[in-house]
Design a protein around this motif. Structure first.
Motif, PDB file in Angstrom:
ATOM      1  N   LEU A 203       0.844  -1.203   0.000  1.00 15.67           N
ATOM      2  CA  LEU A 203       0.000   0.000   0.000  1.00 15.67           C
ATOM      3  C   LEU A 203       0.877   1.250   0.000  1.00 15.67           C
ATOM      4  CD1 LEU A 203      -2.494  -1.192   2.772  1.00 15.67           C
ATOM      5  CD2 LEU A 203      -2.828  -1.340   0.294  1.00 15.67           C
ATOM      6  N   PRO A 204       1.665   1.464  -1.061  1.00 20.74           N
ATOM      7  CA  PRO A 204       2.590   2.610  -1.074  1.00 20.74           C
ATOM      8  C   PRO A 204       1.878   3.955  -1.052  1.00 20.74           C
ATOM      9  CG  PRO A 204       2.459   1.603  -3.246  1.00 20.74           C
ATOM     10  CD  PRO A 204       1.714   0.696  -2.312  1.00 20.74           C
ATOM     11  N   TRP A 205       0.622   3.985  -1.485  1.00 20.99           N
ATOM     12  CA  TRP A 205      -0.156   5.227  -1.515  1.00 20.99           C
ATOM     13  C   TRP A 205      -0.825   5.529  -0.184  1.00 20.99           C
ATOM     14  CZ3 TRP A 205      -4.806   3.334  -0.099  1.00 20.99           C
ATOM     15  CH2 TRP A 205      -5.075   2.007  -0.423  1.00 20.99           C
ATOM     16  N   PHE A 206      -0.680   4.622   0.772  1.00 18.63           N
ATOM     17  CA  PHE A 206      -1.349   4.732   2.059  1.00 18.63           C
ATOM     18  C   PHE A 206      -0.389   5.401   3.047  1.00 18.63           C
ATOM     19  CE2 PHE A 206      -3.641   2.283   5.626  1.00 18.63           C
ATOM     20  CZ  PHE A 206      -4.646   3.241   5.672  1.00 18.63           C
ATOM     21  N   ILE A 208      -0.280   6.047   6.191  1.00 13.18           N
ATOM     22  CA  ILE A 208      -0.023   5.449   7.491  1.00 13.18           C
ATOM     23  C   ILE A 208       0.918   4.253   7.381  1.00 13.18           C
ATOM     24  CG2 ILE A 208      -1.888   3.760   7.589  1.00 13.18           C
ATOM     25  CD1 ILE A 208      -0.748   6.234  10.337  1.00 13.18           C
ATOM     26  N   ALA A 209       0.993   3.623   6.203  1.00  9.55           N
ATOM     27  CA  ALA A 209       1.905   2.490   6.040  1.00  9.55           C
ATOM     28  C   ALA A 209       3.350   2.946   6.170  1.00  9.55           C
ATOM     29  CB  ALA A 209       1.673   1.821   4.684  1.00  9.55           C
ATOM     30  N   ASN A 210       3.676   4.094   5.577  1.00  6.56           N
ATOM     31  CA  ASN A 210       5.024   4.643   5.711  1.00  6.56           C
ATOM     32  C   ASN A 210       5.299   5.071   7.146  1.00  6.56           C
ATOM     33  OD1 ASN A 210       6.618   7.530   5.687  1.00  6.56           O
ATOM     34  ND2 ASN A 210       7.542   6.047   4.298  1.00  6.56           N
ATOM     35  N   ARG A 211       4.311   5.696   7.775  1.00  4.18           N
ATOM     36  CA  ARG A 211       4.483   6.139   9.158  1.00  4.18           C
ATOM     37  C   ARG A 211       4.687   4.936  10.089  1.00  4.18           C
ATOM     38  NH1 ARG A 211       2.968  11.018  11.818  1.00  4.18           N
ATOM     39  NH2 ARG A 211       2.152  11.763   9.821  1.00  4.18           N
ATOM     40  N   ALA A 212       3.951   3.859   9.836  1.00  3.68           N
ATOM     41  CA  ALA A 212       4.080   2.661  10.662  1.00  3.68           C
ATOM     42  C   ALA A 212       5.457   2.033  10.505  1.00  3.68           C
ATOM     43  CB  ALA A 212       2.993   1.653  10.294  1.00  3.68           C
ATOM     44  N   GLU A 213       5.949   1.955   9.264  1.00  6.13           N
ATOM     45  CA  GLU A 213       7.263   1.345   9.045  1.00  6.13           C
ATOM     46  C   GLU A 213       8.357   2.141   9.752  1.00  6.13           C
ATOM     47  OE1 GLU A 213      10.087  -0.342   5.413  1.00  6.13           O
ATOM     48  OE2 GLU A 213       8.482   1.087   4.971  1.00  6.13           O
ATOM     49  N   ARG A 214       8.286   3.465   9.683  1.00  5.66           N
ATOM     50  CA  ARG A 214       9.286   4.299  10.343  1.00  5.66           C
ATOM     51  C   ARG A 214       9.188   4.158  11.867  1.00  5.66           C
ATOM     52  NH1 ARG A 214      12.134   7.688   7.683  1.00  5.66           N
ATOM     53  NH2 ARG A 214      12.452   8.972   9.536  1.00  5.66           N
ATOM     54  N   ALA A 215       7.967   4.128  12.390  1.00  6.45           N
ATOM     55  CA  ALA A 215       7.794   3.998  13.832  1.00  6.45           C
ATOM     56  C   ALA A 215       8.347   2.661  14.335  1.00  6.45           C
ATOM     57  CB  ALA A 215       6.317   4.131  14.197  1.00  6.45           C
TER      58      ALA A 215
END
Length: 277
Positions: A203-206, A208-215
């Protein structure tokens, strides 16, 4: 089934945006990284399950239950005779649920294959270029001036350091770095990061997916720091982090687009030790 679909839909929406946003902005995860990491994993699993489950529940409304819907629709896969009570919107929900589940599973499989390929490549390279570090099992040193440290998971785990790192750090600081990297391996952080890398890839357009991976990447760094703090103390760990900096530890799966440590992560780790830049 309508009530079930609504409840699951509400849960899916909550876990897709407001709950992870609140968690990513909270301050308490720095004090309890293990609990926060478990919560992130729960959010990811429950979010995907509720999203797919909500679509399936909506698709099963004409039948009144999942079992009845499966019994009615299964013959249609062979004979093509779809029961008339199923409208286009119900079939669309079913198709979307199946497609989403397959998409997520394929991305997990593809990310795992890429990670395994990279792991094997790293093991081959360090076997050729690395020299065993005396007195440190499963630790190799590469002849390179840049101060770098990273770990390579697998059946044969390895902690990799460079000459530049060994020369820049004192004995306690070096012990802190090695303890940090070995904590990543012992706690299987690569598997946790792989699942969130797959989620972000699916889900690269999502956002929160990027935020979750960084967190999650930051939380694994904090957990590894806690192991090092227990072995060598805050002073040695903080000094090692300051000397190496955020560029001294390449992120897991960085080669395939994964998160690499940055200044923000460095500041957060130092703040837990009472150090500011």
């Amino acid at each position: 089934m309508l009530a079930t679909a609504i409840v699951l839909g509400v849960i899916a929406v909550a876990l897709a945006w407001p709950v992870p946003m609140a968690l990513s902005r909270a301050e308490w995860p720095a004090r309890a990284p293990a609990m926060a990491l478990a919560l992130w994993q729960g959010i990811a699993l429950a979010g995907a399950a509720s999203m797919i489950g909500g679509l399936l529940a909506f698709a099963a409304i004409p039948a009144g239950s999942f079992a009845a819907a499966a019994e009615q629709l299964a013959p249609a896969l062979l004979h093509g005779a779809i029961p008339p009570q199923y409208a286009v919107i119900h079939l669309a929900a079913l198709t979307l649920a199946v497609g989403l589940a397959v998409h997520l599973m394929l991305n997990v499989a593809l990310t795992a294959v890429r990670a395994e390929r990279e792991r094997r490549r790293q093991h081959e390279l360090i076997a050729i270029l690395g020299d065993p570090m005396p007195g440190m099992p499963r630790t190799l040193v590469l002849a390179h001036p840049e101060p770098l440290a990273y770990c390579v998971p697998g059946f044969r785990t390895a902690t990799v350091l460079t000459d530049g790192l060994v020369q820049a750090l004192g004995p306690d600081e070096l012990a802190a770095v090695i303890a940090h990297e070995r904590a990543h391996l012992d706690q299987f952080h690569h598997l946790v990061l792989l699942s969130f890398r797959a989620w972000h890839s699916a889900l690269p357009w999502f956002p929160i997916a990027n935020r979750a991976e960084r967190a999650v990447a930051l939380l694994t760094e904090m957990l590894a720091d806690d192991t090092a703090r227990h072995e060598v103390g805050d002073r040695a760990l903080g000094s090692a982090i300051l000397l190496v900096g955020s560029s001294g530890e390449p992120g897991a799966y960085a080669e395939s687009g994964g998160v690499s440590p940055d200044r923000g992560m460095l500041d957060a780790r130092l703040a837990r030790l009472g150090i500011s830049l």
